[in-house]
Design an enzyme around this catalytic site. Sequence first.
Site, short mmCIF file in Angstrom:
data_model
loop_
_atom_site.label_atom_id
_atom_site.label_comp_id
_atom_site.label_asym_id
_atom_site.label_seq_id
_atom_site.Cartn_x
_atom_site.Cartn_y
_atom_site.Cartn_z
N SER A 20 39.49 5.00 60.77
CA SER A 20 40.58 5.87 61.24
C SER A 20 41.58 6.10 60.13
O SER A 20 42.02 5.14 59.49
CB SER A 20 41.29 5.24 62.44
OG SER A 20 42.46 5.98 62.70
N LYS A 58 31.47 2.37 62.51
CA LYS A 58 31.88 3.78 62.46
C LYS A 58 32.53 4.07 61.11
O LYS A 58 33.48 3.39 60.72
CB LYS A 58 32.85 4.09 63.60
CG LYS A 58 33.22 5.58 63.63
CD LYS A 58 33.80 5.96 64.96
CE LYS A 58 34.24 7.40 64.99
NZ LYS A 58 34.80 7.78 66.27
N ASN A 87 33.94 9.60 61.60
CA ASN A 87 35.31 9.71 62.11
C ASN A 87 35.94 11.00 61.59
O ASN A 87 35.23 11.83 61.01
CB ASN A 87 36.12 8.48 61.65
CG ASN A 87 37.19 8.10 62.66
OD1 ASN A 87 37.92 8.96 63.14
ND2 ASN A 87 37.28 6.83 62.98
N THR A 88 37.22 11.19 61.76
CA THR A 88 37.92 12.38 61.25
C THR A 88 38.08 12.30 59.73
O THR A 88 37.92 11.23 59.14
CB THR A 88 39.31 12.50 61.91
OG1 THR A 88 39.98 11.26 61.74
CG2 THR A 88 39.20 12.82 63.38
N TYR A 162 33.88 15.11 70.85
CA TYR A 162 35.25 14.90 71.31
C TYR A 162 35.97 16.25 71.29
O TYR A 162 36.22 16.85 72.34
CB TYR A 162 35.93 13.87 70.39
CG TYR A 162 37.30 13.41 70.80
CD1 TYR A 162 38.21 14.27 71.40
CD2 TYR A 162 37.72 12.10 70.55
CE1 TYR A 162 39.47 13.84 71.76
CE2 TYR A 162 38.99 11.66 70.92
CZ TYR A 162 39.86 12.54 71.52
OH TYR A 162 41.11 12.11 71.88
C1 LIG Z 1 43.01 12.65 69.11
C2 LIG Z 1 41.87 11.86 68.55
C3 LIG Z 1 41.87 10.48 68.69
C4 LIG Z 1 40.81 9.72 68.17
N1 LIG Z 1 40.82 8.35 68.33
C5 LIG Z 1 39.80 7.61 67.85
C6 LIG Z 1 39.77 6.20 68.04
O1 LIG Z 1 40.67 5.61 68.63
N2 LIG Z 1 38.73 5.51 67.52
C7 LIG Z 1 37.71 6.13 66.85
O2 LIG Z 1 36.77 5.46 66.41
N3 LIG Z 1 37.71 7.46 66.66
C8 LIG Z 1 38.72 8.22 67.14
N4 LIG Z 1 38.71 9.58 66.96
C9 LIG Z 1 37.62 10.21 66.20
C10 LIG Z 1 36.58 10.81 67.14
O3 LIG Z 1 35.98 9.82 67.95
C11 LIG Z 1 35.49 11.55 66.35
O4 LIG Z 1 34.80 10.62 65.53
C12 LIG Z 1 36.05 12.65 65.47
O5 LIG Z 1 37.11 13.33 66.11
C13 LIG Z 1 34.98 13.67 65.08
O6 LIG Z 1 34.37 14.25 66.22
P1 LIG Z 1 34.83 15.64 66.88
O7 LIG Z 1 34.87 16.67 65.78
O8 LIG Z 1 33.80 15.91 67.94
O9 LIG Z 1 36.20 15.41 67.46
C14 LIG Z 1 39.76 10.36 67.46
C15 LIG Z 1 39.78 11.76 67.33
C16 LIG Z 1 40.81 12.51 67.84
C17 LIG Z 1 40.82 14.02 67.65
#
Ligand SMILES: Cc1cc2nc3c(=O)[nH]c(=O)nc-3n(C[C@H](O)[C@H](O)[C@H](O)COP(=O)(O)O)c2cc1C
Length: 189
Positions: A20, A58, A87-88, A162
């Site tokens: 993260s 992750k 992750n992001t 997500y």
């Molecule tokens: C608002 C938000 C909160 C997130 N919180 C977590 C988290 O607590 N733990 C985690 O492993 N990933 C977290 N992520 C990452 C997502 O699980 C995911 O890996 C990432 O957003 C990429 O996927 P997506 O493009 O479908 O959103 C978060 C993403 C967003 C946008």
Amino acid sequence: MISFEKLFPYVDYFVVNVSSPNTPNLRALQDKEPLMHLLSELKYANGLKSHPKPILLKIAPDLTDEQLDDVIEIITKTKTDGVIATNTTIERAMLSTPKVEVEKLGAGGISGKPLTKRSTEVIRYLHEKSNAAFPIIGVGGIHSADDAIEKLKAGASLIQLYTGFIYEGPGLVKEINEKILKEGLYGNA
Ligand SMILES: Cc1cc2nc3c(=O)[nH]c(=O)nc-3n(C[C@H](O)[C@H](O)[C@H](O)COP(=O)(O)O)c2cc1C
């Protein structure tokens, strides 16, 4: 380790999220030594249980190829059950929004469409370089059934969404499932 023990009775699987961008210094745990230490300890504690639970790692999409090679080595050596990629991202270069506007928004991770390509690259790299040695859960910018298929073809065994779920709505899951069946990918996925 405290979280691992406390959560153990309640979860189906564990994800070690060291990727993260929102927690200072957290991503440093993706470096070779701390990561090896962390996963080894968790695998050891898990091995003491009568019914161990899957443990997955992750990772960030911002890792270099060398760091991804380290991840492959560590996952293989520690027999960690799989990788969740990704992750992001902290990358901003691919955004079409003017730089000044982006800078005003400050630090943090970007999800959704700007991430689609890079997360698929990471999945493909891990899958090919490891000779499919472990399962990969593909996540990052899945906004359509085609995006999902691309992740599966790159080597993901499962997918997560997500941001796409928020922007496209729950119907996206149905579209993805139908496309998986149409493409004959059921069983791979
Ligand atoms: C608002 C938000 C909160 C997130 N919180 C977590 C988290 O607590 N733990 C985690 O492993 N990933 C977290 N992520 C990452 C997502 O699980 C995911 O890996 C990432 O957003 C990429 O996927 P997506 O493009 O479908 O959103 C978060 C993403 C967003 C946008």
